[in-house]
Design a protein around this motif. Sequence first.
Motif, PDB file in Angstrom:
ATOM      1  N   LEU A 228     -39.867  70.144  67.800  1.00 31.31           N
ATOM      2  CA  LEU A 228     -40.639  70.986  67.325  1.00 31.31           C
ATOM      3  C   LEU A 228     -41.924  71.188  67.958  1.00 31.31           C
ATOM      4  CD1 LEU A 228     -40.826  73.326  65.142  1.00 31.31           C
ATOM      5  CD2 LEU A 228     -41.663  71.336  63.561  1.00 31.31           C
ATOM      6  N   VAL A 229     -42.664  69.892  68.140  1.00 27.77           N
ATOM      7  CA  VAL A 229     -43.777  70.250  68.903  1.00 27.77           C
ATOM      8  C   VAL A 229     -43.772  70.732  70.318  1.00 27.77           C
ATOM      9  CG1 VAL A 229     -45.773  68.766  69.678  1.00 27.77           C
ATOM     10  CG2 VAL A 229     -44.753  67.950  67.606  1.00 27.77           C
ATOM     11  N   VAL A 236     -46.601  78.960  72.563  1.00 22.26           N
ATOM     12  CA  VAL A 236     -47.846  79.307  73.022  1.00 22.26           C
ATOM     13  C   VAL A 236     -47.976  79.727  74.333  1.00 22.26           C
ATOM     14  CG1 VAL A 236     -50.094  78.547  73.247  1.00 22.26           C
ATOM     15  CG2 VAL A 236     -48.804  77.942  71.276  1.00 22.26           C
ATOM     16  N   LEU A 237     -47.468  79.195  75.424  1.00 20.51           N
ATOM     17  CA  LEU A 237     -47.563  79.396  76.731  1.00 20.51           C
ATOM     18  C   LEU A 237     -46.557  80.720  77.287  1.00 20.51           C
ATOM     19  CD1 LEU A 237     -47.285  75.918  78.408  1.00 20.51           C
ATOM     20  CD2 LEU A 237     -49.062  77.396  78.279  1.00 20.51           C
ATOM     21  N   PHE A 397     -39.449  75.969  81.268  1.00 24.36           N
ATOM     22  CA  PHE A 397     -39.053  76.646  80.146  1.00 24.36           C
ATOM     23  C   PHE A 397     -39.733  78.252  80.302  1.00 24.36           C
ATOM     24  CE2 PHE A 397     -39.704  78.840  75.973  1.00 24.36           C
ATOM     25  CZ  PHE A 397     -38.549  78.258  75.536  1.00 24.36           C
ATOM     26  N   GLN A 398     -40.870  78.352  81.064  1.00 27.94           N
ATOM     27  CA  GLN A 398     -41.179  79.846  81.092  1.00 27.94           C
ATOM     28  C   GLN A 398     -40.598  80.824  82.051  1.00 27.94           C
ATOM     29  OE1 GLN A 398     -43.456  80.376  78.775  1.00 27.94           O
ATOM     30  NE2 GLN A 398     -43.460  78.138  78.209  1.00 27.94           N
ATOM     31  N   SER A 426     -44.733  89.323  71.111  1.00 21.16           N
ATOM     32  CA  SER A 426     -44.758  87.862  70.553  1.00 21.16           C
ATOM     33  C   SER A 426     -43.620  87.752  69.861  1.00 21.16           C
ATOM     34  CB  SER A 426     -45.985  87.859  69.916  1.00 21.16           C
ATOM     35  OG  SER A 426     -47.153  88.005  70.723  1.00 21.16           O
ATOM     36  N   GLY A 427     -43.260  88.399  68.923  1.00 25.70           N
ATOM     37  CA  GLY A 427     -42.258  88.272  67.988  1.00 25.70           C
ATOM     38  C   GLY A 427     -40.961  87.928  68.746  1.00 25.70           C
ATOM     39  N   PHE A 428     -40.648  88.745  69.558  1.00 32.58           N
ATOM     40  CA  PHE A 428     -39.389  88.496  70.409  1.00 32.58           C
ATOM     41  C   PHE A 428     -39.511  86.779  71.118  1.00 32.58           C
ATOM     42  CE2 PHE A 428     -38.736  92.942  71.743  1.00 32.58           C
ATOM     43  CZ  PHE A 428     -37.669  93.193  70.597  1.00 32.58           C
ATOM     44  N   ARG A 429     -40.589  86.604  71.444  1.00 33.92           N
ATOM     45  CA  ARG A 429     -40.815  85.072  72.084  1.00 33.92           C
ATOM     46  C   ARG A 429     -40.753  83.913  71.152  1.00 33.92           C
ATOM     47  NH1 ARG A 429     -44.102  86.821  77.647  1.00 33.92           N
ATOM     48  NH2 ARG A 429     -43.035  88.778  77.864  1.00 33.92           N
TER      49      ARG A 429
END
Length: 520
Positions: A228-229, A236-237, A397-398, A426-429
Motif C-alpha cells: 500500500l505504501v 502520486v508520481l 510503473f509510470q 487524477s481519478g483514472f490514475r
Amino acid sequence: MEERPETELISIPATPRVSTPEILTPTGQQSPRPPSKEAKSSTAWTPTSFISPRFLSPIGTPMKRVLINMKGYLEEVGHLTKLNPQDAWLPITESRNGNAHYAAFHNLNAGIGFQALVLPVAFAFLGWSWGILSLTIAYCWQLYTLWILVQLHEAVPGKRYNRYVELAEAAFGERLGVWLAVFPTAYLSAGTATALIIVGGETMKLFFQIVCGPLCSSNPLTTVEWYLVFTSLCIVLSQLPNLNSIAGLSLIGAVTAITYSTMVWVLSVSQQRPLTISYEPLSMPSPSSSVFSVMNALGIIAFAFRGHNLVLEIQATMPSTFKHPAHVPMWRGAKVAYFFIAACLFPVAIGGYWAYGNLMPSGGMLNAIYAFHGHDIPRGLLAITFLLVVFNCLSSFQIYSMPVFDNFEASYTSRTNRPCSIWVRSGFRVFYGFVNFFIGVALPFLSSLAGLLGGLTLPVTFAYPCFMWVLVKKPTKFSFNWYFHWTLGWLGIAFSLAFSIGGIWSLVTCGLKLKFFKPS
C-alpha cells in the motif's frame, strides 16, 4: 462556379485515431485545455498558416483554390499529417517535444528492470551453451523487431501510428487487430505494473529491515501494508500529465537499473562461490518434465525483453516533418538504450550463473545474495542496492502505466468530445493504481510468473512486428524478404505457445511460486 465559404474550405474532418501533426500539437502544455493568452496570440509560422482565412482574404478565388488543392496534395503525399484533434488531449500525444535523449531514457527504463535478476534461473535449467545462445538470439531478434516498429511508425504517407494497437489495426484489420493486440499489450502493461507493486513493496520492507536492524519496533508493517505504501507513491508520481513529462523519471529509472544490475553481479562474483556449486543443468525426474522446464526457462528469457508495446508510443512524442522524420532520433536513442541493456543483461545472467550455478534460488539474484552472502556483504551496500530497486520500480510503473492511462482518457474523450479535467484524469490514475494493488494482494505470486508472462506476451515483441512488416510494406510475394518475416512471425507464435505451456506446467506441477525476497 459558386464559391464555397472559407471556413468550409479549410475544415478538417475528425478522422478516427489518425495522428496529430506536431505543428498543431502542444509542446509541453496540456492543450487543448484552455490555451494561454500567449498561445492565442502566437504568430509563429507553420506549413499551413499560409492557407488560413486571414492570409487568403486578400487573394482571389482562383488562388485560394490552388492553395487549397496544394494543401490536399501535400497531405496525400505525406508532407503533412492529417489532424485528429482528440490526439492533442491524450497523454501519449499531447506533447510532441521529445528527442533522441528522451527516447534513450524511456527505452532504458522500459527495457531494464527486475526481470533481469531472474535470468540466472533460466541458465540453471539451460546450462552455459544453451543459456548464452538463447539470450543472444533473443536479444538480436527483439532488436530487429524494434527496428521494424520504428520504421512502421510512419510507413503510410500522411499518417503516424502513435500506438501499438493502431498499427495492429492497420496491418490486421480493425476488428482482428484489436483482438490480437489489446489483450497482450494491456496484460503486459497492467501485469508488469502489478508485479512492480509486489517487488517494490517487498523490497521496501527488506530495506527497512536492513536499515532499522535490531531497533525495529515490535509491530512492523506487514507485507500488504508495504504494498500500500508503494502503491501510494506510484499514484502520486502518476499525476504527471503525459509521457514527455516523465522523461526525468525515466532517466532516474534507467540510472538506478544500470547501477543495481552492475552492483548485483559485481557483488556476486567478488564473493567466494558455494562449495557444492555445479554448472550441470538441473535434472528433472522425467523427459517430459525436462522439456517443460526448458520451455519455462526460455520464457523467462523472453520476459526479460518486454517493452515493445511502448516503442510506437515513445516515438509518438517526437516532432516529425518530411525533412526530419521522427524515426531518425528514435532509432538513435534506441541504439544507445539497447547497448546499455545488453551491458546489463548479459553480465547479470552470466555472472550470476558463474557465482551460484544450479544453486541459484528460484527468486533470482537478490534472493541469492541475501541467502549466500547476507552476512558477508556490508549492510550499507545491501541497503543501497534494495533502495535502487525501489526507485527503479517506481519509475518503471509510470512508463508501463501510461498506455493504460491513454486508453482510459481516449474512451472518455470519445464519449464526451472534450478533454479530461484534472480531477477526471487524477481519478483514472488513482483507480488504476488501487486495482493493481488489489490484484497484487490477491495474487502475491504474480512477480514469479516470469516464464508464463514471457510466453503470453512474446507475440508483441517477436511475432506481430514481423507480420506487420509484411502486411504494411507488402514485399514481393515469395521473395526472401517475404519468407523471412513470415517465418520469424510463425516461429514467434510457436514459441509463445510452448513457453506458456512450460510456465503453466512449472506452476501447477512443480509449485514454482517464486518469491523474490525471503528474509532468513
